[in-house]
Design an enzyme around this catalytic site. Structure first.
Site: not given
Length: 415
Positions: A105, A163-165
């Site tokens: 995300r 996950r923010h990745v």
């Protein structure tokens, strides 16, 4: 008296052969007489039941990736070796639908809204939802990529990992690629939402913005957005403006540099590795497409999204004190984010094409800002300072020490 030997005639030979054939036929007929010519009804039923049990056992064998436990126990009892010794561990069960989904995300693109929906859906459909609490490590070293990919691949299926990745290329490490999904939004809207959220949080209260940015001084917290943009503060300049594209470009260092290379790599990944990339301005259509494409995860998501209880919870995620900059500041922002808008337009077109394929008419809302008058505007802005975002300076130092990162040419060969 002497007997004269006559040569055998053809007639005598035929008689002898016929005599032998008759004797053999009598033997066979006596043996066949012991076999019933017709099976009884009971025997027929026994045969069909045996065939059914065999087919059912074969089905159980395949679905579970190996033989039933009782067969393994018998094999172990009869001999020292087991099925695992001879053939290795049973093959993992492969589900008949996409069972590995990754939602990397993008920050301030409705991800918290979608995460609330996913938590409700995971309880309803019994899939494994894994939401990472790491928010400031989007860029990973090669070793960190390997570790994260292994952890994701070993999760119990079906799962949805979020996950923010930045994009992880599983196939680069010879691991099966999961199904990728994502959502983006108008780049200026995203930037403004992040700018004011860092300072004032959202409607959830408890002054969570002070917890998120405890070291921010008042002169920075209450800095006017127009001053930040027009006076070229680092927070409102490149490379901070180059934010969405790296999430799709990947982990290569060049993905963080605003330019055509990262833009084209991001477009390529969207086409080759993402099942769907939606736009937040058309969130209901995004949810509808996800429900069509991944029903085992998103079935019934629109009913939940439109329910009064959810709307009450979703409204709490709105950013506080957000307002629109001046026209001059918007022009500067648009110029600095021209690559981001190129990518946003590409994703929007692909999303509308996906809607058209399933017969869904586009009900797109116009952007909050008109970009037509900005496209032909020639702006001269000073080069921004190269300053890292909060929590990423240490990350860059670790990457500099990682001597295992390949150069750009190797990444192009093995993207």
């Amino acid at each position: 008296m002497m007997m004269k030997n006559f040569p055998s005639s053809p007639l005598n030979n035929n008689q002898t052969q016929n005599h032998i054939r008759d004797r053999n036929n009598k033997k066979y007929s006596s043996w066949l007489s012991a076999v019933p010519l017709r099976f009884s009804l009971r025997g027929y039923g026994f045969c069909m039941a045996t065939l059914f049990l065999f087919c059912f056992g074969s089905l159980v064998y395949e679905l579970n990736g190996g033989p039933p436990t009782i067969l393994l126990d018998i094999r172990q009892y009869l001999g020292e070796s087991t099925f695992q010794d001879d053939h290795g561990p049973p093959v993992a069960r492969v589900l008949p639908f996409p069972s590995q989904v990754v939602y990397n995300r993008v920050g301030k693109c409705g991800s918290r809204t979608v995460l609330i929906l996913l938590r409700l859906l995971s309880e309803k459909h019994q899939f494994n939802l894994v939401s990472s609490e790491i928010h400031n490590r989007t860029r990973l070293t090669k070793h960190e990529q390997v570790d994260l990919i292994k952890n994701i691949s070993n999760m119990p299926q079906p799962f949805l990992y979020t996950r923010h990745v930045h994009f992880l290329n599983f196939t680069r490490f010879r691991v099966e690629e999961p199904v990728y999904i994502n959502i983006i939004r108008d780049p200026i809207n995203r930037f403004l939402s992040n700018y004011f959220f860092r300072r004032f949080g959202d409607w959830r209260g408890e002054q969570n913005h002070l917890i998120r940015t405890p070291g921010m001084k008042d002169d920075e917290r209450y800095l006017d957005i127009n001053v930040c943009i027009l006076e070229n503060y680092p927070e409102c300049s490149n490379p901070r403006m180059f934010y969405i594209i790296p999430y799709f470009c990947g982990q290569h260092p060049q993905c963080r540099e605003p330019g055509v290379w990262a833009l084209e790599r991001a477009k390529q990944n969207v086409m080759e590795n993402y099942l769907l990339v939606g736009i937040l301005e058309e969130l209901e259509d995004v949810l509808l497409l996800l429900e069509r494409l991944l029903p085992h995860f998103f079935s019934g998501v629109l009913n939940i999204y439109k329910s009064p209880d959810y709307k009450k919870a979703g409204n709490m995620t709105g950013t506080v004190r957000k307002h629109t900059p001046t026209l001059e500041a918007l022009q500067v922002l648009y110029h600095r984010m021209r690559y981001e808008y190129d990518f946003y337009g590409f994703v929007r077109d692909q999303f509308h094409l996906a809607k058209k394929k399933i017969g869904l008419k586009s009900a797109a809302r116009p952007s909050a800002y008109s970009h037509d008058f900005l496209r032909d505007l020639v702006l001269r802005t000073p080069e921004p300072m190269e300053e890292e975002e909060d929590g990423e300076e240490e990350e860059e130092q670790e990457e500099a020490q990682d001597t295992t990162l390949e150069d750009a040419a190797s990444w192009l060969v093995n993207p």
